[in-house]
Design an enzyme around this catalytic site. Structure first.
Site, PDB file in Angstrom:
ATOM      1  N   ALA A  56      10.081   2.425  -1.106  1.00  0.00           N
ATOM      2  CA  ALA A  56      10.039   3.246  -2.327  1.00  0.00           C
ATOM      3  C   ALA A  56      11.139   4.298  -2.313  1.00  0.00           C
ATOM      4  O   ALA A  56      11.799   4.533  -3.334  1.00  0.00           O
ATOM      5  CB  ALA A  56       8.668   3.899  -2.473  1.00  0.00           C
ATOM      6  N   ALA A  91       0.824  -1.211   0.000  1.00  0.00           N
ATOM      7  CA  ALA A  91       0.000   0.000   0.000  1.00  0.00           C
ATOM      8  C   ALA A  91       0.859   1.263   0.000  1.00  0.00           C
ATOM      9  O   ALA A  91       1.724   1.430   0.863  1.00  0.00           O
ATOM     10  CB  ALA A  91      -0.921   0.020   1.213  1.00  0.00           C
ATOM     11  N   GLY A 104       6.212   1.328   5.880  1.00  0.00           N
ATOM     12  CA  GLY A 104       7.138   0.382   5.263  1.00  0.00           C
ATOM     13  C   GLY A 104       7.263   0.580   3.761  1.00  0.00           C
ATOM     14  O   GLY A 104       8.364   0.555   3.203  1.00  0.00           O
ATOM     15  N   CYS A 105       6.137   0.787   3.104  1.00  0.00           N
ATOM     16  CA  CYS A 105       6.151   0.961   1.650  1.00  0.00           C
ATOM     17  C   CYS A 105       6.827   2.273   1.261  1.00  0.00           C
ATOM     18  O   CYS A 105       7.503   2.346   0.231  1.00  0.00           O
ATOM     19  CB  CYS A 105       4.732   0.877   1.094  1.00  0.00           C
ATOM     20  SG  CYS A 105       4.005  -0.771   1.333  1.00  0.00           S
ATOM     21  N   THR A 106       6.653   3.291   2.085  1.00  0.00           N
ATOM     22  CA  THR A 106       7.330   4.567   1.820  1.00  0.00           C
ATOM     23  C   THR A 106       8.834   4.391   1.960  1.00  0.00           C
ATOM     24  O   THR A 106       9.605   4.854   1.110  1.00  0.00           O
ATOM     25  CB  THR A 106       6.816   5.661   2.773  1.00  0.00           C
ATOM     26  OG1 THR A 106       5.415   5.843   2.518  1.00  0.00           O
ATOM     27  CG2 THR A 106       7.549   6.974   2.565  1.00  0.00           C
TER      28      THR A 106
END
Length: 157
Positions: A51, A41, A46-48
């Protein structure tokens, strides 16, 4: 659910909209090494982190001949906001029905805090210029994954 990809497998082709709504296909990257990473998401911690790690390593990856594609189930508008907020300059692709994630075995059973459910499995697949898989990693950690990937690809010490 398909079996996990292994080196030598043909990478499943796909066509998905990017954060600007443009169609992007894996075949557009033939002739180049391509890192296809799946994340659950946009705009979550975590995804930030993951990325931004790809963003910060993009120059080194591109200098070595690698392109990066991020894929999540998020809608295009959320991807656009995420890319703008974090200064992401590689394509983020929207896979809302998770068909591509399923084809890459990046969708399946997950367990979190004792609960079992279906969801996106944080995964990275590296595709050779001929469309074959070089490397497939599943259940990767958001933090430190890009550094490990660079080591695995022998692009960092």
């Amino acid at each position: 659910m398909p079996e996990r990809l292994v080196p030598g497998d043909e990478a499943p082709d796909f066509r998905l909209p990017d954060a600007a709504g443009n169609e992007v296909a894996l075949r557009d990257f033939r002739g180049r090494h391509t890192v296809v990473y799946f994340y659950p998401a946009a705009a979550t911690p975590g995804c930030t982190k993951q990325a931004c790690d790809f963003r910060d390593s993009l120059t080194a990856l591109q200098a070595a001949g690698y392109e990066v594609l991020g894929i999540s189930p998020d809608p295009v508008a959320k991807l656009a906001a995420f890319a703008a907020a974090e200064g992401l300059t590689f394509p983020l692709l929207s896979d809302p029905d998770h068909a591509v994630a399923e084809a890459y075995a990046a969708w399946g059973e997950k367990k979190n805090y004792g609960r079992t459910y279906e969801g996106l499995i944080r995964s990275t697949v590296v595709v050779r210029p001929d469309g074959k898989v070089t490397l497939a990693q599943y259940n990767v950690r958001a933090t430190g994954h890009v550094a490990k990937l660079l080591r695995d690809l022998q692009l960092a010490g």
